[in-house]
Design a protein around this motif. Structure first.
Motif, short mmCIF file in Angstrom:
data_model
loop_
_atom_site.label_atom_id
_atom_site.label_comp_id
_atom_site.label_asym_id
_atom_site.label_seq_id
_atom_site.Cartn_x
_atom_site.Cartn_y
_atom_site.Cartn_z
N GLU A 14 23.97 -9.40 5.28
CA GLU A 14 23.70 -8.27 6.19
C GLU A 14 22.22 -7.89 6.07
N PRO A 15 21.33 -8.69 6.60
CA PRO A 15 19.89 -8.45 6.42
C PRO A 15 19.39 -7.33 7.32
N HIS A 16 18.21 -6.84 7.00
CA HIS A 16 17.52 -5.90 7.88
C HIS A 16 16.38 -6.65 8.54
N LEU A 17 16.46 -6.79 9.86
CA LEU A 17 15.41 -7.48 10.59
C LEU A 17 14.26 -6.54 10.89
N GLY A 18 13.12 -7.10 11.21
CA GLY A 18 11.98 -6.29 11.58
C GLY A 18 12.21 -5.56 12.88
N PRO A 19 11.39 -4.56 13.20
CA PRO A 19 11.56 -3.83 14.45
C PRO A 19 11.35 -4.68 15.70
N VAL A 20 10.60 -5.78 15.56
CA VAL A 20 10.41 -6.73 16.65
C VAL A 20 11.12 -8.03 16.27
N VAL A 21 11.99 -8.50 17.14
CA VAL A 21 12.66 -9.78 16.92
C VAL A 21 12.24 -10.76 18.00
N ALA A 22 11.68 -11.89 17.58
CA ALA A 22 11.40 -13.00 18.48
C ALA A 22 12.65 -13.86 18.51
N LEU A 23 13.33 -13.86 19.65
CA LEU A 23 14.63 -14.51 19.79
C LEU A 23 14.48 -15.83 20.53
N VAL A 24 14.93 -16.90 19.90
CA VAL A 24 14.85 -18.24 20.49
C VAL A 24 16.25 -18.82 20.56
N ALA A 25 16.74 -19.10 21.78
CA ALA A 25 18.00 -19.82 21.95
C ALA A 25 17.66 -21.30 22.12
N SER A 26 18.33 -22.16 21.37
CA SER A 26 17.94 -23.57 21.35
C SER A 26 19.14 -24.48 21.46
N PRO A 41 3.79 -14.77 15.85
CA PRO A 41 3.01 -13.91 14.93
C PRO A 41 3.93 -13.18 13.96
N ALA A 42 3.41 -12.93 12.76
CA ALA A 42 4.20 -12.24 11.74
C ALA A 42 4.28 -10.74 12.00
N ARG A 43 3.28 -10.20 12.72
CA ARG A 43 3.25 -8.77 12.99
C ARG A 43 2.66 -8.53 14.37
N VAL A 44 3.06 -7.41 14.95
CA VAL A 44 2.41 -6.87 16.14
C VAL A 44 1.90 -5.48 15.74
N GLY A 45 0.60 -5.36 15.51
CA GLY A 45 0.08 -4.12 14.95
C GLY A 45 0.68 -3.91 13.58
N VAL A 49 7.48 -8.70 12.64
CA VAL A 49 8.21 -9.55 13.58
C VAL A 49 9.14 -10.47 12.79
N SER A 50 10.43 -10.39 13.08
CA SER A 50 11.39 -11.36 12.53
C SER A 50 11.75 -12.35 13.63
N THR A 51 11.95 -13.60 13.24
CA THR A 51 12.34 -14.63 14.20
C THR A 51 13.81 -14.96 14.00
#
Length: 249
Positions: A14-26, A41-45, A49-51
């Motif tokens: 049950e992880p805590h993701l970053g406030p921004v998630v880069a979502l890739v469907a593959s 990118p690892a951060r936006v400001g 960013v979690s992927t």
């Protein structure tokens, strides 16, 4: 999608993701996805960013590449369609702490370096949903039929919704999580049209930012060639518009 949720929990708990998630469907993009993930990118400001990669079936080892790149992974046991995979990704992102989701194609046609510019109107509270536009930016592909289709469908969707968008079939987009909780998503493919029409019908603010649209890094699109794509995309547009009218949105 239940098996995808189970796979995510098995891998990550049950992880805590970053406030921004880069979502890739593959789906079968093992040859391309590694370079895409490296460019996120690892951060936006000051926002982490979690992927998150949702593997939509296939046996090409995409999940191993994604985990090696440091991404969170949820793998579906069979191919269910990009729309289903993205819907699972939206749910996981919202459940595990995301406030914003940016969807990125796995085939190399989107440049993840553009992610901060795409997200900026949402962070500035100027929009709730930002679509990347190859017509406002640059399209480096050579398919003139597909270009004509982009213009045609933008014209149709604008006429149905009252929007003034230039590219309504681009899968590169930034979205506020609250919008994702509100819209109705039924389609297993061609989800951009459904998202735009459903969000517009509910009064969410939608805008665009320019993008550079690259040729896919390798392989062929899994969504079919031009006629097949156009017919199915048109079907999604019509069905979504009728559904929203029927439900009073």
């Amino acid at each position: 999608m239940g098996l995808g949720r189970q796979d995510f929990r098995r891998r990550h708990g049950e992880p805590h993701l970053g406030p921004v998630v880069a979502l890739v469907a593959s789906y079968l993009e093992a040859d391309n996805i590694g370079d895409v993930l490296k460019a996120v990118p690892a951060r936006v400001g000051d926002l982490e960013v979690s992927t998150l990669v949702v593997v939509d079936g296939g046996d090409d080892g995409t999940e191993d590449i994604a985990e090696a790149a440091g991404a969170f992974v949820a793998a579906l046991p069979v191919n269910m369609g990009q729309g289903v995979a993205l819907k699972l990704g939206y749910e996981l992102a919202a459940t595990h702490g995301a406030r914003y989701v940016v969807t990125i194609d796995a085939d190399g046609q989107n440049d993840p370096v553009e992610l901060p510019e795409l997200l900026e109107p949402v962070l500035a509270d100027e929009a709730d949903f930002v679509v990347a536009s190859r017509r406002l930016g640059r399209d480096d592909t050579t398919d003139q039929v597909r270009r004509a289709g982009v213009l045609f469908f933008a014209t149709v969707i604008n006429a149905l919704t009252g929007l003034r968008l230039t590219d309504t079939s681009n899968g590169y987009r930034a979205i506020r999580v609250e919008l994702l909780r509100d819209v109705t998503l039924d389609q297993d493919q061609y989800q951009t049209a459904e998202l735009i029409i459903s969000a517009a019908s509910r009064g969410w603010r939608i805008t665009e930012r320019p993008t550079v649209w690259h040729p896919r890094a390798s392989g062929e699109s899994k969504k079919g060639h031009n006629v097949f794509f156009a017919l199915n995309y048109a079907r999604v547009v019509v069905l979504t518009w009728l559904r929203e009218r029927r439900t009073g949105h």
